[in-house]
Design an enzyme around this catalytic site. Structure first.
Site, short mmCIF file in Angstrom:
data_model
loop_
_atom_site.label_atom_id
_atom_site.label_comp_id
_atom_site.label_asym_id
_atom_site.label_seq_id
_atom_site.Cartn_x
_atom_site.Cartn_y
_atom_site.Cartn_z
N HIS A 51 5.86 10.00 2.96
CA HIS A 51 6.69 8.98 2.34
C HIS A 51 7.79 9.67 1.53
O HIS A 51 7.76 10.90 1.35
CB HIS A 51 5.88 8.05 1.43
P1 TYD Z 1 -0.25 7.62 -2.16
O1 TYD Z 1 0.82 8.07 -3.10
O2 TYD Z 1 0.17 6.73 -1.03
O3 TYD Z 1 -1.04 8.85 -1.58
P2 TYD Z 1 -0.51 10.16 -0.82
O4 TYD Z 1 0.97 10.06 -0.76
O5 TYD Z 1 -0.94 11.30 -1.65
O6 TYD Z 1 -1.13 10.19 0.52
O7 TYD Z 1 -1.37 6.90 -3.02
C1 TYD Z 1 -2.61 6.50 -2.46
C2 TYD Z 1 -3.11 5.27 -3.19
O8 TYD Z 1 -3.33 5.56 -4.57
C3 TYD Z 1 -2.12 4.10 -3.13
O9 TYD Z 1 -2.86 2.91 -2.87
C4 TYD Z 1 -1.57 4.02 -4.53
C5 TYD Z 1 -2.61 4.66 -5.41
N1 TYD Z 1 -2.01 5.39 -6.54
C6 TYD Z 1 -2.09 4.87 -7.82
O10 TYD Z 1 -2.64 3.77 -8.05
N2 TYD Z 1 -1.54 5.57 -8.85
C7 TYD Z 1 -0.92 6.77 -8.66
O11 TYD Z 1 -0.43 7.40 -9.64
C8 TYD Z 1 -0.84 7.30 -7.33
C9 TYD Z 1 -0.15 8.60 -7.04
C10 TYD Z 1 -1.40 6.59 -6.30
#
Ligand code: TYD
Length: 135
Positions: A51
């Site tokens: 992303h």
């Molecule tokens: P995401 O940023 O999509 O994970 P990655 O990019 O590392 O694969 O986050 C995964 C899930 O965690 C998403 O549902 C949002 C949640 N999240 C939070 O609630 N707070 C946060 O600070 C972060 C980074 C993620």
């Protein structure tokens, strides 16, 4: 320099009792720290991320083990291998990023300039490229 991804070397206080490193604004990174999160227990072969952020800035450190951060700026992709706890990768806004090739027991620390906001995420690569290239 806020637009350019780069590896930033952190201070390293060598000590017979064990080494110490730190990250502080404005000393090491180009943004004030608001939030930090970490990624751990990643099963072999998994990929995190995939992303971009419209506004969020990040700094990523391999506190333990190693992994690769692959950044795409809309035109080209660059892979950064992180494997030391005394440097990290600054990720500007509007860079597509994925994190892959996690070693066993690796620990990724991510320092961010802002609160979590799902609306700041771009999760579709084509949409990212269109926004980035002004189409
Ligand atoms: P995401 O940023 O999509 O994970 P990655 O990019 O590392 O694969 O986050 C995964 C899930 O965690 C998403 O549902 C949002 C949640 N999240 C939070 O609630 N707070 C946060 O600070 C972060 C980074 C993620």
């Amino acid at each position: 320099m806020k637009e350019i991804p780069r590896i930033i070397e952190l201070p390293k206080i060598l000590d017979k009792r064990g080494n110490l490193s730190f990250v502080e604004y404005p000393g090491q990174i180009p943004f004030e720290i608001y939030r930090t999160y970490w990624i751990y227990d990643v099963p072999g072969g998994e990929i995190r991320g995939s992303h971009a952020f419209k506004e969020q800035l990040e700094f990523i450190i391999a506190l333990s083990g190693s992994f690769d951060v692959v950044l795409h700026n809309g035109a080209e992709e660059v892979k950064y291998s992180l494997n030391r706890s005394y440097y990290g990768l600054y990720v500007p806004k509007m860079h597509w990023r994925r994190i892959e090739n996690f070693s066993t027991n690796s620990l990724a620390l991510i320092v961010s300039d802002s609160a979590f906001s799902e609306s700041d995420y771009i999760r579709d690569f084509d949409e990212f490229k269109e926004l980035k290239n002004g189409k």
